[in-house]
Design a protein around this motif. Structure first.
Motif: not given
Lengths: 177, 976
Positions: A84-87, A92, B111, B114-115, B119-122
């Motif tokens: 989910x953090x990847x996009x 994305x 992980x 992040x959410x 945030x996101x990995x970007x």
């Protein structure tokens, strides 16, 4: 990852006894597949063959189903937050896919993961290039992409624009959504 | 960009932000000058213009970076904390122009963060390993979970293996040690392994058996070939099976095994082995053969005993019988084997529930079954059987499987038993009956119950004509097929009429219903008389057994005798009732007579007292001197009057006694006082006749339980008789002796005695022994009767010794209360008493004990004294007498009477003087003793003289008893 996907789907849909049968048929004596451990590719191929025989389904179809099941069920349990953090959209996420595999290749060099590249990235499409030394798992990747599309609730079409089976050096999927 | 290795590097702001998306720069004043785009998203407060110290806290080192500490802090990792979201920022300090930049990334451990931080990995620079770290942690966590799963799986597998191993060891041990033979063969049936039990059972060791088919060397000449074929077929189909097979040992001896063969398959279901378990059942087989033989022998033996055998298999509910059973029941071979229902049908319907209940009890384990009941033969005849049986076989749970028994025909014995039972029952019922009706009903009930008649009737001859009437039926209420209670029959009409006429028991077929297959009638007779007929209906068909006919005839005779006796008793009872009525009437009349006598006597006494009183007054010369004639006539009047008074008093007493109205006031009394008082009263009369009165009163302290007044009356009566029947100048007396339990008071005289022939009538009322004597001596003829009755009422008796011409001794014997009172002085025995007692002066008269007031009568005329004393005693007073004034004064002083009746004209000291002296007594209580003057002085002024002398009241003679009593009571009441 494929091994775990097969196990998870067989156990979930057909029960542990079926999984034991498939394992037995495949001659696989592995009790539990460890996530960060590398296994011979032969195991994967044997399992796919045994599953195909046991479930009386073509290998391609099964691999596709395994791919989709992995994204929608298996990955949600462990990789969910990371994914989910990847996009927040299919585009994305697919764009970030190469980074994932680069990272895995660094962290677990023994896994020999495939690597992906993205080209022709548009607003509603891209071409995903799949490079792997393991032949025959193309339908699995296709199943993964389909699973991702479902995960992001995005109707998508996946078409193989180049394939190793067709003489190319790698597989490439045009994904439109 | 400057390519010089140590020179300044110039980066475009966008590139800088891409490389360091989380950076924050601040100036010398600590104010933030710029932030990376990702940091702004992470924490909005960290923005240009804000003070660094306001939005971030130092963690490591513990001071916030500034330009002063920059050079020291630039060489180490710096960790700052954003306090609002608790985010750690990890990075390092670099100079950025005049400012200082903190190049950092948020520190993430999973992980999810992040959410969580939006945030996101970007948001991370591609070179930033934070995402790698997070992914590594993630993968590692999953791998750990996999390992845990594997560990759990392994533990589970290990435990499973361990338990399997234990089970296998146990099984291996059992198989090796079991007494049964265990054989493992290959899929072809050839022995691979056999246990020690196999060697013990067959004699073949594993070495000899391995590689061979067991059947090849174990089966022999008598092995059942059909069984062998079945086994081969099962093996060929790879099926398990069980068989019982005759095998042969190595030494040639045969043995029976129970064989259990099961196929063993691999995981794929392929047949790999057979396992055979053989249990030696030789012993059981032998027992079965032996049982079968003994059953056959048993059946033969039973047939020989003449008993009918039944054998009931509870599982199939079938009953088997032997030929004898069929013969007894008169049924055909179709009854050799049949179901239970057909068997129970043969039991008489009335007995069936009882029989089945007893069978159930036996099956429930309450002991062997035994029953005597009726069974219906094939030809309808009913026989009595003795039926015995017991459970012969149980299953492993203890449930009965089979019951076996036998029956014997006991009809003849039953008739004999029945005869005894019914005769005994009838005798008992008749002994309890109180009327003929009750006897008839209970007889029918007993005979019907004991002989199993469905109903019965008693017919009696009609009192209104020459026919029979149905008197009683049993059970009450008209049974089906019977006529009503009022049915009548003429002699010779129907079975009952015929039996009545012929006086012989007889039978006839019944109405054919279930309760009337047979009618039986028997006469009830006593001697030559026929008193009735008994009629019975039964379910049996055909003529009654001869034994039952005899029994019923005997019952008829038994009942006849009873009826005869009852009728006699009834007559006797009626006679008794008539007598009772007559007796009651008689008793009533007797009571009326007594009441009349009592009433009449009382009414007669009143005028008589007047006559006597007036005669006494005249005789005393109160109204002038009398000539000889007048004196003699007046003497006769007085004598006759006193006799009449005595007679009336005695009649009154006797009437009271006979009417049961005499209740004695029994209480402890000193006998001496009663004796002395009696002697005192009789002394004047004795003196008049110049008789010597030998008074020997007992010493004080002999206590008797008595009514003192009545006992005194007894003694006076006896002493009076002694005076009367002793010639003038003769001797008489009283003496007392005592033993341990009794005291005897003897009144003796030397009088005329009593002839023997008069003794039987001596104590009868109204009997005078000799009319000449009566005329000479007076007397009422009631005295001795009263004496006897009073003494009897005291629990004593009157003895008599007498001889004509020599005198009599009447002895009153009274019981002494309880154990002898130690205070009672010993008395001389009669033998030691003086033979001729001296005349003794009478003892001073003392008041006898008693409830009433004590009255002293002072009068010189004995007859007067006796009359008044008698009156007062009769009314509950205690009485003593004095003969003159001196005597009276002495007794007043000594005995303190409640009142004195004082005559005026007395010798020695007259009454007036005595009263005056009394009033002058120094003791004031004594001086005030009430005195009533009683005198023939009836002249004017006499009353005043008496009162002046000190008398409390005055009574002129003759005074009526009522007046005497009234004055006496009123004077006493005034003093009280």
């Amino acid at each position: 990852m494929v091994n775990k996907a097969i196990e998870d789907m067989v156990v979930a849909r057909h029960g542990p006894d079926c999984w034991q049968t498939i394992k037995q048929k495949a001659g696989v004596d592995v009790e539990v597949f460890i996530g960060n451990e590398g296994y011979p590719d032969s195991i994967t191929y044997s399992l796919v063959a045994a599953a195909s025989e046991t479930l009386a389904l073509p290998a391609d179809q099964i691999l596709r189903a395994f791919g989709e099941h992995w994204v929608l069920e298996t990955a949600q349990k462990g990789y969910g937050p990371m994914m989910r953090a990847a996009g927040s959209t299919l585009g994305e996420f697919l764009a970030y896919l190469p980074h994932f595999h680069d990272r895995v290749a660094l962290i677990y060099p023994r896994l020999e993961p495939p690597h992906f590249t993205i080209t022709d990235q548009r607003e509603n499409s891209l071409v995903l290039h799949y490079h792997s030394h393991r032949p025959g798992l193309t339908p699995f990747v296709e199943g993964l992409i389909q699973g991702l599309a479902k995960m992001f609730s995005t109707p998508a079409s996946v078409s193989l624009v180049s394939s190793r089976a067709g003489g190319d050096d790698h597989d490439a999927f045009l994904v439109r959504w | 960009m400057n390519p010089t290795p140590h020179g300044p590097v110039t980066l475009q702001a966008g590139v800088f932000d891409t490389l360091f998306p989380f950076h924050v720069a601040f100036d010398r004043a600590g104010l933030i000058t710029r932030t990376g785009p990702s940091l702004s998203r992470l924490a909005e407060r960290i923005r240009p213009g804000a003070r660094l110290a306001d939005v971030l806290e130092a963690r490591r080192p513990d001071t916030l970076p500034d330009h002063a500490n920059f050079s020291a802090m630039a060489r180490r990792v710096v960790i700052l904390r954003e306090p609002l979201r608790d985010i750690l920022l990890r990075g390092q300090l670099v100079p950025l122009g005049d400012d200082i930049a903190f190049l950092c990334s948020p520190w993430l451990t999973d992980a999810d963060a992040i959410q969580r931080f939006g945030l996101s990995l970007h948001d991370f620079a591609l070179h930033d390993p934070t995402a790698d770290l997070v992914q590594l942690v993630q993968v590692q966590r999953l791998a750990t979970a996999d390992l845990q799963r594997l560990a759990a799986r392994l533990t589970e597998t290990r435990d499973h293996l361990r338990s399997q191993e234990a089970e296998a060891r146990k099984l291996a041990l059992i198989v090796a040690r079991t007494g049964n033979a265990v054989v493992i063969t290959d899929r072809e049936g050839r022995v691979e392994w056999a246990n020690e039990g196999f060697r013990a059972l067959t004699g073949y060791g594993l070495g000899e058996a391995r590689g061979r088919r067991p059947g090849d060397f174990l089966q022999g000449p008598k092995t059942d070939l059909a069984c062998v074929e079945r086994m081969h077929a099962h093996l060929a189909r790879a099926e398990g099976f069980q068989e019982e097979v005759l095998n042969y040992r190595k030494d040639g001896r045969p043995y029976w095994v129970s064989l259990d063969v099961q196929p063993i398959r691999d995981e794929s279901g392929n047949l790999v082995n057979f396992m055979a378990i053989q249990a030696d059942i030789t012993r059981r087989k032998e027992l079965e053969f032996s049982l079968r033989e003994s059953e056959q022998r048993f059946a033969l033996a039973l047939n020989a005993t003449g008993e009918g055998v039944w054998d009931w298999d509870l599982r199939s509910d079938t009953v088997r019988h032997n030929q004898r059973w069929l013969d007894l029941l008169g049924v055909g071979p179709e009854f050799l084997v049949h179901d239970l229902a057909r068997f129970t049908e043969r039991i008489h319907p009335a007995d069936r529930p009882g029989v089945l209940a007893r069978v159930r009890d036996c099956l429930a384990g309450k002991g062997a079954y035994s029953s005597r009941h009726r069974m219906v033969r094939g030809d309808g005849k009913i026989i009595w059987v003795e039926d015995r049986g017991d459970v012969a076989q149980y299953d492993s749970a203890g449930n009965p499987l089979r019951m076996v028994g036998s029956i014997a025909d006991v009809s003849e014995r039953h008739v004999a038993d029945e005869s005894l039972r019914v005769q005994f029952g009838l005798a008992r019922a008749l002994s309890a009956a109180t009327s003929l009706t009750e006897a008839a009903a209970s007889s029918l009930r007993v005979i019907c119950a004991e002989m199993h008649w469905s109903h019965g009737a008693f017919w009696a001859p009609s009192s209104e004509g020459p026919h029979l009437v149905r008197d009683t039926i049993h059970p009450p209420g008209a049974p089906a097929g019977a006529a009503t209670l009022a049915a009548t029959l003429a002699p010779g009409e129907g079975l009952v009429g015929r039996v009545w006429q012929s006086r012989e028991a007889d039978w006839a077929p019944g109405t054919g219903t279930e309760t009337s297959g047979l009618i039986f009638a028997t006469p009830i007779h006593a001697g030559e008389r026929t008193l009735g007929v008994l009629e019975f209906h039964g379910s049996d068909a055909g003529p009654p057994a001869p034994g039952r006919v005899r029994t019923l005839a005997a019952l008829g005779a038994q009942l006849g005798q009873f009826f005869e006796r009852m009728r006699a008793e009834e007559r006797l009872r009626r006679r008794g009732e008539e007598l009772l009525v007559a007796n009651t009437e008689l008793a009533r009349a007797s009571r009326l007579k007594d009441a009349f006598l009592a009433s009449m006597s009382h009414e007669l006494r009143t005028p008589l007292n007047s006559i006597l009183g007036l005669a006494e007054t005249l005789a005393e010369g109160v109204h002038g001197p009398l000539n000889d004639h007048q004196t003699r006539y007046l003497g006769m009047v007085l004598s006759s009057g006193r006799h009449l008074l005595e007679l009336i008093n005695d009649i009154l007493d006797l009437a009271k006694l006979e009417a049961g109205h005499h209740d004695l006031a029994l209480q402890p009394c000193d006998l001496r006082e009663i004796c002395v008082a009696s002697l005192q009263i009789i002394q004047p009369a004795a003196r008049q006749r110049r008789q010597a009165l030998a008074a020997e009163p007992p010493p004080p302290g002999i206590i008797v339980r008595a009514d003192a007044r009545r006992l005194q009356q007894v003694f006076i009566n006896l002493l009076g008789n002694a005076v009367k029947f002793t010639p003038e100048g003769g001797r008489l007396g009283l003496r007392v002796t005592r033993s341990e339990h009794e005291v005897s008071i003897a009144v003796w005289d030397e009088g005329i005695g009593i002839p023997d022939e008069h003794l039987p009538r001596l104590f009868q009322p109204f009997v005078q022994l000799d009319s000449r004597l009566a005329r000479g001596h007076g007397g009422t003829g009631l005295g001795l009767s009263l004496v006897k009755q009073f003494v009897t009422l005291h629990g004593g008796r009157v003895d008599l010794e007498t001889a004509p011409g020599r005198g009599s001794t009447f002895t009153v014997v009274l019981p002494l209360p309880g154990p002898a009172d130690p205070g009672n002085p010993p008395l001389p025995s009669p033998a030691s008493s003086p033979a001729a007692p001296e005349p003794a002066a009478p003892e001073p008269l003392r008041a006898p004990p008693g409830p009433g007031p004590f009255v002293l009568i002072a009068d010189d005329i004995g007859a007067n004294t006796v009359a008044v004393a008698d009156l007062l005693l009769a009314h509950g007073f205690q009485v003593a007498t004095a003969e003159d004034g001196n005597d009276a004064l002495r007794q007043i002083r000594e005995r303190r009477p409640a009142l004195v009746l004082m005559d005026i004209q007395m010798p020695v000291l007259d009454g007036l003087e005595a009263i005056r002296l009394l009033r002058q007594e120094p003791d004031p209580a004594l001086a005030r003793t009430p005195v009533i003057a009683l005198t023939g002085l009836a002249m004017s002024g006499d009353r005043e003289r008496c009162l002046r002398a000190g008398a409390d009241d005055y009574l002129a003679k003759p005074a009526s008893p009522r007046e005497i009593l009234a004055r006496l009571r009123s004077t006493l009441a005034a003093r009280a």
